[in-house]
Write a protein that holds these residues in place. Structure first.
Motif: not given
Lengths: 329, 178
Positions: A172, A187, A190-191, A204-205
């Motif tokens: 995590d 961030i 996991t997101e 990716t974000v």
């Protein structure tokens, strides 16, 4: 290789500013992916912003966990005494990846953004929606033994290649970034990764010119009892066919908490909440591990050449859990 | 902001200073030039070999600030602050480095193409082993040597003698220190 402008950044704001000018700018850290793909003309940036001299090279132990600078080399992270003792899965995953030379070069931030080894992505004469959106996917109809079985779409079946990221997903980890106006954000990993869906070019974000500065490992007593197992075609220096990052907390013979992530099989580093649910509250024994493996691979969708990965990933996960339980703590 | 190098779309060169084997070398090069090409093509240091040129074989292994790295995936322009050592800088004048001597003694090569990379990698590997894992500093097992050297491919398959040479060098090194 296409010509490019080279800029050596001396502070984060300047790096972000430089990378924000022009659409074809990229950050340059270890270069182990970038230079390779530039030689193949798969990546053709107009500007390289060298971030190697930014002050993100330390590993700091904090009350709530460990803060790893984005420039920390994979080898230094793997050999760090606290990482080895408190987060063994991360050290093991790093040492299972690449070679000693590459680990000395590759950075923590860069490894998060490592590109797929899909041979069609790496060959500019092939159709690849990730490299050239809308061009199609030659892997789906081609040789796809190494490709993903989890998280795929009709547009892309490329495997995420990293070992480090699989461990970070199980732990995590939280990714710290900085943006143009000085804004920072955190961030959860996991997101962080995007499933390919219809837009596999978006991995990716991260926004354009958003700089990864650190990775935070939250304090986690369970992480002391963690393990990484990697299965591959060669004994060393090869990408995973399947891998598992596992961490367990037990009370007596009962599993009270579990963390499970899989590598070599997903389009992103694959967290399996299904496996974790199948482990939690159950006795720490082979039958439980097999049920967790079945749960983890239930959503798998094989391609023509990689159906073997389903059974291989199950056995890898079961063995990883057995090896972990066999260790004394 | 530090150095900025802007090439023309054609072939503009930039001025780059590299510190190699203890000597400063000034070069005019295209920013795209890898450290390996700068060594081989511009500095006549052709000991470092170009095998795969994509970071998969280890033939181009050099030391940057004492660490073994791949010159083929390094940009020369990005290493102006660094201390670079190549196979040419390993010997002490006319005296071979113990690892070089051990490779000869144990016949640790056949065609010899991968050998400079093997030797540079092995020298750094023994230093890493001594530094990072004290419990293993006495003697590395065959398995450990093979794992730690897996980034160097030998197409001739001279691996048994390469491993033997490394063990031999480790023994010589110990005797030398005591």
């Amino acid at each position: 290789m296409h010509p490019f402008e080279y800029v050596e950044a001396t502070d984060p704001a300047a790096a972000i500013h430089a990378a924000g000018e022009g659409a074809q700018s990229v950050f340059f850290a270890g270069g182990t992916t970038l230079i390779d793909l530039m030689k193949l003309d798969v990546m053709t940036p107009a500007k390289l912003v060298d971030v190697n001299h930014l002050p993100f090279s330390s590993i700091e132990e904090q009350p709530d966990g460990i803060l790893i600078g984005a420039n920390v080399r994979n080898s230094d992270l793997a050999h760090h005494a606290t990482i080895r003792e408190q987060y063994p899965v991360l050290s093991e995953a790093l040492l299972a990846g690449a070679s000693a030379q590459l680990r000395n070069m590759a950075s923590t931030g860069g490894n998060l953004l490592q590109r797929t080894r899909c041979t069609y992505f790496r060959d500019i004469n092939s159709a690849c929606n990730k490299r050239q959106p809308g061009s199609g996917c030659d892997a789906i109809t081609g040789v796809n033994r190494m490709h993903a079985i989890l998280g795929t779409s009709d547009y892309c079946i490329a495997t995420h290649p990293s070992d480090m990221c699989v461990a970070l997903v199980a732990l995590d980890a939280v990714i710290h970034t900085q943006m143009h106006n000085g804004t920072k954000r955190q961030i959860p990993i996991t997101e962080f990764y995007l499933l390919p869906g219809e837009t596999p070019e978006r991995e990716t974000v991260l926004n354009r010119a958003e700089l990864i500065t650190h990775v935070h490992l939250p304090a986690n007593p369970m992480a002391r009892r963690s393990h990484y197992l990697k299965v591959r075609d060669r004994a060393s220096y090869e990408f995973a066919l399947a891998s598992a990052a596992v961490a367990l907390e037990t009370k007596g013979q009962t599993i009270t908490r579990a963390s499970v992530a899989l590598g070599g099989v997903g389009t992103v580093p694959w967290r399996s909440k299904e496996a974790e649910a199948a482990l939690t509250g159950k006795p720490a024994e082979r039958v439980t591990f097999e049920a967790a493996a079945d749960a983890a691979l239930a959503p798998a969708k094989p391609q023509h050449h990689n159906a073997f990965k389903i059974e291989l990933a199950k056995r890898t996960l079961v063995l990883a859990l057995e090896e972990l339980m066999a260790r004394s703590f | 902001m530090g150095q900025i190098a802007t090439p023309n779309p054609t072939s503009a060169t930039v001025s780059v200073t590299l510190r190699i084997n203890g000597e400063e070398r000034n070069l005019q090069l295209d920013p795209r030039t890898t450290l390996l090409d700068a060594l081989r093509e511009q500095l006549a240091l052709s000991g470092s070999k170009k095998g795969c040129d994509q970071g998969q074989c280890g033939a181009c292994t050099v030391h940057i600030n004492g660490q073994r790295v791949l010159a083929c995936l390094s940009l020369a322009i990005a290493h102006q602050h660094d201390e670079i050592t190549t196979i040419e800088g390993l010997a002490d004048g006319g005296e071979l480095h113990p690892m070089q001597a051990a490779f000869i003694e144990c016949d640790g090569f056949q065609c010899g193409y991968c050998t400079p990379g093997q030797i540079m990698s092995a020298v750094a590997m023994l230093e890493e082993a001594a530094r990072q894992i004290p419990s293993h500093a006495d003697e590395l097992s065959l398995e450990e040597i093979r794992e730690r050297m897996s980034g160097n491919i030998c197409r001739c398959g001279a691996y048994p003698n390469i491993v033997e040479a490394i063990r031999h060098a480790q023994t010589i090194g110990k005797k030398g220190r005591s």
